[in-house]
Every structure is written in structure tokens, then in C-alpha cells.
Scaffold this motif. Structure first.
Motif, PDB file in Angstrom:
ATOM      1  N   ARG A  86     -13.079   0.506  19.837  1.00 36.87           N
ATOM      2  CA  ARG A  86     -13.316   2.008  18.879  1.00 36.87           C
ATOM      3  C   ARG A  86     -12.000   2.188  18.461  1.00 36.87           C
ATOM      4  O   ARG A  86     -11.772   2.259  17.131  1.00 36.87           O
ATOM      5  N   LEU A  87     -10.867   2.148  19.152  1.00 42.84           N
ATOM      6  CA  LEU A  87      -9.389   2.486  18.667  1.00 42.84           C
ATOM      7  C   LEU A  87      -8.986   1.548  17.865  1.00 42.84           C
ATOM      8  O   LEU A  87      -8.100   1.549  17.093  1.00 42.84           O
ATOM      9  N   SER A  88      -9.362   0.097  18.231  1.00 43.31           N
ATOM     10  CA  SER A  88      -8.882  -0.855  17.229  1.00 43.31           C
ATOM     11  C   SER A  88      -9.439  -0.745  15.736  1.00 43.31           C
ATOM     12  O   SER A  88      -8.828  -1.476  14.813  1.00 43.31           O
ATOM     13  N   GLY A  89     -10.466  -0.134  15.632  1.00 39.28           N
ATOM     14  CA  GLY A  89     -11.091   0.091  14.380  1.00 39.28           C
ATOM     15  C   GLY A  89     -10.437   1.093  13.683  1.00 39.28           C
ATOM     16  O   GLY A  89     -10.329   1.269  12.397  1.00 39.28           O
ATOM     17  N   TYR A  90      -9.462   1.952  14.174  1.00 40.82           N
ATOM     18  CA  TYR A  90      -8.420   2.688  13.624  1.00 40.82           C
ATOM     19  C   TYR A  90      -7.294   2.386  13.474  1.00 40.82           C
ATOM     20  O   TYR A  90      -6.302   2.969  13.004  1.00 40.82           O
ATOM     21  N   GLY A  91      -7.028   1.005  13.544  1.00 37.77           N
ATOM     22  CA  GLY A  91      -5.663   0.417  13.411  1.00 37.77           C
ATOM     23  C   GLY A  91      -4.757   0.203  14.732  1.00 37.77           C
ATOM     24  O   GLY A  91      -3.651  -0.335  14.365  1.00 37.77           O
ATOM     25  N   PHE A  92      -5.180   0.735  15.689  1.00 45.67           N
ATOM     26  CA  PHE A  92      -4.596   0.441  17.077  1.00 45.67           C
ATOM     27  C   PHE A  92      -4.611  -0.850  17.391  1.00 45.67           C
ATOM     28  O   PHE A  92      -5.664  -1.638  17.161  1.00 45.67           O
ATOM     29  N   ARG A  93      -3.545  -1.418  18.061  1.00 49.43           N
ATOM     30  CA  ARG A  93      -3.445  -2.853  18.381  1.00 49.43           C
ATOM     31  C   ARG A  93      -4.098  -2.568  20.019  1.00 49.43           C
ATOM     32  O   ARG A  93      -3.228  -2.049  20.757  1.00 49.43           O
ATOM     33  N   PRO A  94      -5.221  -3.214  20.143  1.00 51.34           N
ATOM     34  CA  PRO A  94      -5.816  -2.816  21.674  1.00 51.34           C
ATOM     35  C   PRO A  94      -4.845  -3.548  22.890  1.00 51.34           C
ATOM     36  O   PRO A  94      -5.154  -2.967  23.827  1.00 51.34           O
ATOM     37  N   GLU A  95      -4.205  -4.637  22.516  1.00 45.75           N
ATOM     38  CA  GLU A  95      -3.339  -5.322  23.758  1.00 45.75           C
ATOM     39  C   GLU A  95      -2.373  -4.326  24.078  1.00 45.75           C
ATOM     40  O   GLU A  95      -1.887  -4.602  25.289  1.00 45.75           O
ATOM     41  N   ILE A  96      -1.933  -3.237  23.574  1.00 43.06           N
ATOM     42  CA  ILE A  96      -0.766  -2.659  23.773  1.00 43.06           C
ATOM     43  C   ILE A  96      -1.161  -1.195  24.276  1.00 43.06           C
ATOM     44  O   ILE A  96      -0.255  -0.419  24.507  1.00 43.06           O
ATOM     45  N   LEU A  97      -2.420  -0.769  23.959  1.00 40.89           N
ATOM     46  CA  LEU A  97      -3.007   0.639  24.628  1.00 40.89           C
ATOM     47  C   LEU A  97      -2.802   0.464  26.180  1.00 40.89           C
ATOM     48  O   LEU A  97      -3.190  -0.426  26.746  1.00 40.89           O
ATOM     49  N   GLU A  98      -2.242   1.670  26.952  1.00 41.08           N
ATOM     50  CA  GLU A  98      -2.324   1.672  28.263  1.00 41.08           C
ATOM     51  C   GLU A  98      -3.304   2.647  28.777  1.00 41.08           C
ATOM     52  O   GLU A  98      -3.140   3.860  28.309  1.00 41.08           O
ATOM     53  N   ARG A 135      -1.591   5.607  26.417  1.00 41.33           N
ATOM     54  CA  ARG A 135      -0.639   5.857  26.044  1.00 41.33           C
ATOM     55  C   ARG A 135      -0.417   4.575  24.989  1.00 41.33           C
ATOM     56  O   ARG A 135      -1.095   3.602  25.046  1.00 41.33           O
ATOM     57  N   TYR A 136       0.527   4.980  24.007  1.00 43.77           N
ATOM     58  CA  TYR A 136       0.598   3.860  22.792  1.00 43.77           C
ATOM     59  C   TYR A 136       2.227   3.983  22.269  1.00 43.77           C
ATOM     60  O   TYR A 136       2.453   5.095  21.999  1.00 43.77           O
ATOM     61  N   PRO A 137       2.738   2.973  22.048  1.00 44.48           N
ATOM     62  CA  PRO A 137       4.028   3.043  21.670  1.00 44.48           C
ATOM     63  C   PRO A 137       4.166   3.260  19.926  1.00 44.48           C
ATOM     64  O   PRO A 137       3.224   3.549  19.206  1.00 44.48           O
ATOM     65  N   TYR A 138       5.210   4.185  19.759  1.00 45.95           N
ATOM     66  CA  TYR A 138       5.453   4.740  18.373  1.00 45.95           C
ATOM     67  C   TYR A 138       5.411   3.398  17.359  1.00 45.95           C
ATOM     68  O   TYR A 138       5.087   3.756  16.201  1.00 45.95           O
ATOM     69  N   ASP A 139       5.950   2.433  17.782  1.00 42.79           N
ATOM     70  CA  ASP A 139       5.654   1.103  17.058  1.00 42.79           C
ATOM     71  C   ASP A 139       6.637   1.133  15.839  1.00 42.79           C
ATOM     72  O   ASP A 139       6.076   0.570  14.733  1.00 42.79           O
ATOM     73  N   GLY A 140       7.807   1.699  15.854  1.00 39.70           N
ATOM     74  CA  GLY A 140       8.823   1.727  14.798  1.00 39.70           C
ATOM     75  C   GLY A 140       8.520   2.781  13.592  1.00 39.70           C
ATOM     76  O   GLY A 140       9.053   2.458  12.646  1.00 39.70           O
ATOM     77  N   LEU A 141       7.654   3.621  13.968  1.00 39.55           N
ATOM     78  CA  LEU A 141       7.404   4.546  12.876  1.00 39.55           C
ATOM     79  C   LEU A 141       8.306   5.415  12.582  1.00 39.55           C
ATOM     80  O   LEU A 141       8.390   5.937  11.351  1.00 39.55           O
ATOM     81  N   MET A 142       9.455   5.709  13.445  1.00 35.60           N
ATOM     82  CA  MET A 142      10.251   6.672  12.996  1.00 35.60           C
ATOM     83  C   MET A 142      11.620   6.249  12.653  1.00 35.60           C
ATOM     84  O   MET A 142      12.695   6.911  12.659  1.00 35.60           O
TER      85      MET A 142
END
Length: 141
Positions: A64-76, A105-112
Motif C-alpha cells: 500500500r505504501l509503495s503505491g504512494y511512492g515509498f520504497r518498500p525495502e527500506i520501510l522499517e 520508520r522511513y528515512p528522510y531520503d535526502g529531502l532536506m
């Protein structure tokens, strides 16, 4: 030379002012989606039908979260209980009144990273945004 320096500083400030609201909204949106998913999983997992959050539920959540653009392999995902029993075992669901806690948990992934343009340090690469919740199990055998 002075004009070039003014141009570079102005361009940097203009770039930050233009893109700052966009990526801040992405952070807020990701945080709210994570919290919505935590609330949904706790509502289902702590219901009278289940009493646990197992691996299959977590796989569906990742999808479900990958449908919103999250990378499923790094979701904790972290599932704990108030009593210390495992909250992921479908063979031993939590009894009514025992607390089921979930953290995603999910990393900020360089957004900032764009904040560096104005001298603000972004979160470290190890920093994670997190959503958490706890609900009392309603399962009765």
C-alpha cells in the motif's frame, strides 16, 4: 566580480525560497501517510478478529505504501506489546486488554539537502521519520 557574487547569492536564495515549501510538504505528506498506515494496521491487528500484526499484514502494508511512492525495502516495522509477548504470532494472539504497539520508520531520503544552501544542516543519513501508535487488543478466544 561583485555583481557575480551578488547574482550567485541571489540565485541560491531564490532557489531555496522557490523549492523549500515543496519539499516541506513532501515531508509532511509522508509523515501523515505513515501515521495513517499505523492507525489502520493497529485498527485491524488489535480487532477482535486478529489480536496480532503478522508478516502478511506487513507485506500488504508495504504494498500500500509503495503505491504512494515509498520504497518498500527500506520501510522499517517494529511490533511490540505491553506485556512483552510477541505481537506478530498468529498462533498466540494477544488477549483483550493487552497493548499492541506499532512503529513504522522511513528515512528522510535526502529531502532536506536543499537547506544547505542557507546554512542549515539537514538530518543525517541515518535519521528516520517515524509514526507510532498503540491500541489495546480486543481479541477474545
Amino acid at each position: 566580480m561583485r555583481q557575480l557574487l551578488v547574482f550567485v547569492l541571489f540565485a541560491t536564495l531564490f532557489c531555496w525560497l522557490m523549492f523549500s515549501p515543496v519539499y516541506k510538504h513532501v515531508v509532511v505528506l509522508r509523515q501523515s501517510l505513515l501515521q495513517q498506515e499505523v492507525d489502520y494496521l493497529l485498527e485491524v491487528g488489535a480487532s477482535g478478529r486478529y489480536g496480532y500484526i503478522d508478516a502478511a499484514m506487513i507485506v500488504e502494508s508495504r504494498t500500500r505504501l509503495s503505491g504512494y511512492g515509498f520504497r518498500p525495502e527500506i520501510l522499517e516495522y517494529e511490533v511490540t506489546t505491553a506485556s512483552g509477548m510477541p505481537g506478530t504470532d498468529s498462533a498466540a494472539p494477544l488477549q483483550r486488554g493487552d497493548g499492541l504497539r506499532l512503529v513504522i520508520r522511513y528515512p528522510y531520503d535526502g529531502l532536506m539537502d536543499i537547506d544547505r544552501l542557507i546554512g542549515v544542516d539537514p538530518p543525517s543519513s541515518m535519521a528516520r521519520m517515524a509514526a507510532a501508535g498503540m491500541k489495546m487488543s480486543e481479541y477474545v478466544p
